[in-house]
Design a protein around this motif. Structure first.
Motif, PDB file in Angstrom:
ATOM      1  N   GLN B 101      38.708  46.617  38.006  1.00 21.52           N
ATOM      2  CA  GLN B 101      39.926  45.949  38.452  1.00 21.52           C
ATOM      3  C   GLN B 101      40.082  46.104  39.961  1.00 21.52           C
ATOM      4  OE1 GLN B 101      43.644  47.188  36.598  1.00 21.52           O
ATOM      5  NE2 GLN B 101      44.501  45.132  36.970  1.00 21.52           N
ATOM      6  N   ASP B 107      42.340  36.499  42.245  1.00 24.50           N
ATOM      7  CA  ASP B 107      41.117  35.854  41.767  1.00 24.50           C
ATOM      8  C   ASP B 107      40.011  36.105  42.783  1.00 24.50           C
ATOM      9  OD1 ASP B 107      41.943  34.192  39.331  1.00 24.50           O
ATOM     10  OD2 ASP B 107      43.482  33.654  40.809  1.00 24.50           O
ATOM     11  N   ASN B 109      35.391  36.486  43.334  1.00 23.84           N
ATOM     12  CA  ASN B 109      34.021  36.578  42.844  1.00 23.84           C
ATOM     13  C   ASN B 109      33.535  38.000  43.079  1.00 23.84           C
ATOM     14  OD1 ASN B 109      33.467  33.885  41.988  1.00 23.84           O
ATOM     15  ND2 ASN B 109      33.351  33.280  44.160  1.00 23.84           N
ATOM     16  N   ARG B 123      33.698  36.920  37.470  1.00 17.71           N
ATOM     17  CA  ARG B 123      34.961  36.517  38.085  1.00 17.71           C
ATOM     18  C   ARG B 123      36.027  37.557  37.781  1.00 17.71           C
ATOM     19  NH1 ARG B 123      36.419  33.152  41.806  1.00 17.71           N
ATOM     20  NH2 ARG B 123      38.316  32.523  40.717  1.00 17.71           N
ATOM     21  N   ASP B 125      39.928  38.005  37.237  1.00 14.42           N
ATOM     22  CA  ASP B 125      41.009  37.078  36.888  1.00 14.42           C
ATOM     23  C   ASP B 125      42.259  37.352  37.738  1.00 14.42           C
ATOM     24  OD1 ASP B 125      42.290  39.316  35.858  1.00 14.42           O
ATOM     25  OD2 ASP B 125      41.790  38.853  33.764  1.00 14.42           O
ATOM     26  N   GLY B 126      43.349  36.662  37.410  1.00 15.52           N
ATOM     27  CA  GLY B 126      44.591  36.794  38.174  1.00 15.52           C
ATOM     28  C   GLY B 126      45.130  38.210  38.221  1.00 15.52           C
ATOM     29  N   HIS B 127      44.716  39.033  37.235  1.00 15.35           N
ATOM     30  CA  HIS B 127      45.135  40.431  37.246  1.00 15.35           C
ATOM     31  C   HIS B 127      44.109  41.313  37.970  1.00 15.35           C
ATOM     32  CE1 HIS B 127      48.362  39.497  34.478  1.00 15.35           C
ATOM     33  NE2 HIS B 127      47.487  38.869  33.706  1.00 15.35           N
ATOM     34  N   ARG B 129      41.080  41.701  37.056  1.00 14.69           N
ATOM     35  CA  ARG B 129      40.189  42.386  36.116  1.00 14.69           C
ATOM     36  C   ARG B 129      38.886  41.629  35.942  1.00 14.69           C
ATOM     37  NH1 ARG B 129      45.088  43.701  32.191  1.00 14.69           N
ATOM     38  NH2 ARG B 129      44.890  41.456  31.860  1.00 14.69           N
ATOM     39  N   PHE B 130      37.812  42.378  35.765  1.00 14.21           N
ATOM     40  CA  PHE B 130      36.515  41.748  35.483  1.00 14.21           C
ATOM     41  C   PHE B 130      35.719  42.643  34.551  1.00 14.21           C
ATOM     42  CE2 PHE B 130      35.987  44.344  39.286  1.00 14.21           C
ATOM     43  CZ  PHE B 130      34.808  45.024  39.041  1.00 14.21           C
TER      44      PHE B 130
END
Lengths: 209, 163
Positions: B101, B107, B109, B123, B125-127, B129-130
């Motif tokens: 995270q 967002d 890469n 990717r 995400d909006g939080h 987290r990957f």
């Protein structure tokens, strides 16, 4: 730099080329200074994973700072300072003891005129069967070196850095007066000789090894 | 004026030899140093490792290897990654799962590099987290490029392999 041999390029040229993304110039910078950075890292006597971390972080810091390096010809000094800072950061992070540099005897000041610490020794080319003996000797020597007090290990490692460090730089790294470097080096060498088990003159000083 | 005796010089020369032969910069570290220009692009900053569970825990006391948690700081942006080794029968340490995270979230890469060139792209995400699976064994390094162009991209150094 086209057509020019990399080995002939000045550090300033290499830094300029590397800043523009030239991988060959970058590798040349690393190859010329890797031994020096490793010596500084080793002088802090970190465990291997931390030593590796300090070494690689130093190079990443250099990439980060490459385009704003004000005096590319001072790159060695920059690397030494950065490597030391990374080592101290790791020591602090893991809450380990710093090499007991304060215990270095300040001794009496001596006059150290030159900054070049050691001349290149003239050594005969070894015969093939001598290589094995030398390796064995080197192991014995390194074993003895590792039994030296921490401050001696740090001092000798820095003293033999390549490219060499000045007395001033060594004193700053160890946080001791510059005049103590020479006397302490001699004391540490005597200690090392004792650990090797021989009298002072047992070593063949005529170079006929 | 240097005060070295001939015996001192000889011993120093031998010691230098021993260092060069038995304790040179390790090849994998040299390799990492050689590739660091390629790894850090010009506008990225270096994230600093600020915490490593492998450095503080006592994994030897446990039967199963606990996940390794690494925390990096890049001038106020935090990256936390958890590395879980997935062991299969007959295929120990087949691969690793990496969950991470980025905070503050955004967002982005995220690239996970393994020591000898292979890279996994994921990717965040909006939080922030990957997640990545089948990450090969060996040291890892992370880079993060935000979609938001005002946020500074960062890279990390290589994690040291601690088993």
């Amino acid at each position: 730099m086209p057509g020019e041999r990399l080995a002939d390029c000045s550090i300033s040229d290499l830094v300029r080329e590397a800043t523009q993304g030239d991988q060959r110039a970058w590798r040349e910078i690393v190859d010329r200074h890797a031994g020096l950075v490793w010596s500084v890292v080793r002088s802090h006597r970190l465990p291997d994973p931390d030593a590796g971390d300090a070494f690689q972080t130093t190079w990443l810091r250099l990439v980060e700072s490459l385009h704003r390096l004000r005096q590319p010809d001072q790159l060695s000094a920059w690397l030494v300072t950065t490597a030391r800072r990374e080592c101290l950061r790791l020591i602090k992070r893991r809450d380990r003891e710093i090499p007991d540099a304060d215990a270095l005897d300040a001794g009496t000041a001596v006059h150290n005129g030159g900054t070049q610490l050691l001349g290149v020794s003239e050594r005969p080319v070894d015969a093939p069967d001598a290589a094995l003996l030398r390796r064995e000797r080197n192991h014995e020597l390194l074993d003895a070196y590792r039994r030296l007090p921490a401050r001696c290990q740090s001092l000798l490692r820095l003293y033999l850095a390549d490219p060499p460090l000045s007395y001033q730089e060594i004193a700053e790294l160890l946080d001791v007066p510059v005049g103590s470097v020479g006397p302490n080096r001699s004391r540490c060498l005597n200690h090392l000789r004792k650990l090797l088990g021989g009298p002072n003159d047992a070593h063949d000083v005529e170079g006929g090894r | 004026m240097d005060d070295l005796t001939a015996a001192d010089r000889a011993l120093l020369a031998d010691l230098r030899d021993a260092f060069q032969q038995l304790d040179p910069p390790p090849p994998h570290l040299l390799h990492a140093a050689h590739t660091s220009l390629d790894w850090m692009n010009a506008d990225a900053i270096l994230a600093e490792l600020v915490a490593d569970s492998a450095a503080t825990g006592a994994p030897a006391l446990r039967a199963a290897a606990p996940p390794r948690v690494l925390t990096f700081d890049a001038e106020g942006t935090t990256l936390v990654v958890e590395i879980v080794t997935v062991a299969r029968v007959g295929e120990p340490a087949a691969g690793r799962r990496v969950i991470g995270q980025v905070l503050p979230a955004g967002d982005a890469n995220v690239e996970i590099r393994t020591a000898y060139g292979a890279a996994v792209q994921v990717r965040a995400d909006g939080h922030g987290r990957f997640r990545a699976t089948e990450v090969p064994a060996g040291p890892l390094a992370f880079s993060c490029q935000f979609d938001d162009p005002t946020r500074t991209p960062f890279v990390t150094g290589w994690t040291t392999d601690q088993g």
